[in-house]
Design an enzyme around this catalytic site. Structure first.
Site, PDB file in Angstrom:
ATOM      1  N   CYS A   1      -3.941   0.513  -2.748  1.00 33.10           N
ATOM      2  CA  CYS A   1      -3.823  -0.674  -1.900  1.00 33.10           C
ATOM      3  C   CYS A   1      -2.776  -1.633  -2.467  1.00 33.10           C
ATOM      4  O   CYS A   1      -2.471  -1.615  -3.667  1.00 33.10           O
ATOM      5  CB  CYS A   1      -5.161  -1.398  -1.818  1.00 33.10           C
TER       6      CYS A   1
ATOM      7  N   CYS B   1     -10.174  -4.863   0.432  1.00 30.41           N
ATOM      8  CA  CYS B   1     -11.307  -3.942   0.438  1.00 30.41           C
ATOM      9  C   CYS B   1     -12.194  -4.206  -0.777  1.00 30.41           C
ATOM     10  O   CYS B   1     -11.820  -4.960  -1.684  1.00 30.41           O
ATOM     11  CB  CYS B   1     -10.813  -2.487   0.443  1.00 30.41           C
TER      12      CYS B   1
ATOM     13  N   GLU C   1       0.279   5.291   0.556  1.00 31.94           N
ATOM     14  CA  GLU C   1      -0.657   6.344   0.933  1.00 31.94           C
ATOM     15  C   GLU C   1      -0.208   7.698   0.396  1.00 31.94           C
ATOM     16  O   GLU C   1       0.933   7.862  -0.050  1.00 31.94           O
ATOM     17  CB  GLU C   1      -0.787   6.395   2.461  1.00 31.94           C
TER      18      GLU C   1
ATOM     19  N   GLU D   1      -2.985  -4.838  -3.009  1.00 29.33           N
ATOM     20  CA  GLU D   1      -3.520  -5.781  -3.996  1.00 29.33           C
ATOM     21  C   GLU D   1      -3.553  -5.157  -5.390  1.00 29.33           C
ATOM     22  O   GLU D   1      -3.147  -5.779  -6.384  1.00 29.33           O
ATOM     23  CB  GLU D   1      -4.939  -6.210  -3.603  1.00 29.33           C
TER      24      GLU D   1
ATOM     25  N   ASN E   1       0.844  -1.181   0.000  1.00 33.94           N
ATOM     26  CA  ASN E   1       0.000   0.000   0.000  1.00 33.94           C
ATOM     27  C   ASN E   1       0.889   1.244   0.000  1.00 33.94           C
ATOM     28  O   ASN E   1       1.963   1.266   0.607  1.00 33.94           O
ATOM     29  CB  ASN E   1      -1.008  -0.005   1.151  1.00 33.94           C
TER      30      ASN E   1
END
Length: 148
Positions: free
Chosen positions: A68, A102, A59, A70, A57
């Site tokens: 993210c 998510c 940010e 994934e 991830n």
């Protein structure tokens, strides 16, 4: 390279591939850039041809621009020409529960089929495996666009 959009049912990865997949997701977690949430996540994606792409991830101060782990792994694989996947391992520092992707990540994963394994881990290394179709039932995908 894998230009084929058909996604045959993958076999479970051999044990050595699975251990490598889990290890690569842990290594990716250590690269996470998460100064705001302090919630590092790593993912490792096994392609149909046996290559592994990892992601973490990342940010951003403008929260909605973060990505993210994934999706980072999938984007890395796609940028190298891979579109058929067998499995993904996801790792975090959660101790009591298994990490799950998510909703946005589930939908991006779904773009490339529903019949692949997702290994959800805990911080202690234990894991459970779910089929993507279990994580996103009654999903919408590319084939649905052909129905109109």
């Amino acid at each position: 390279m894998e230009g084929d959009r058909q996604h045959p049912a993958p076999a479970a990865p051999p044990r050595e591939h699975l251990q490598l997949l889990l290890r690569r997701s842990r290594e990716a977690k250590n690269c996470a850039y998460c100064p705001y949430s302090r919630f590092p996540v790593g993912a490792a994606l096994l392609t149909a041809s046996g290559e592994i792409f990892s992601g973490c991830n990342v940010e951003n101060a403008c929260y909605s621009l973060g990505v993210c782990a994934e999706r980072a792994a999938i984007q890395k694989a796609i940028s190298e020409g891979h579109t058929s996947f067998r499995a993904m391992a996801i790792t975090s520092d959660l101790g009591d529960t298994f990490i799950v992707p998510c909703g946005a990540c589930r939908q991006v994963m779904r773009e490339f089929g529903t019949d692949w394994d997702v290994y959800l881990t805990k911080a202690d290394g234990s894991y459970i495996v779910k089929r993507l179709e279990e994580l996103l039932p009654l999903s919408f995908g590319p084939e649905d666009l052909k129905k109109v």
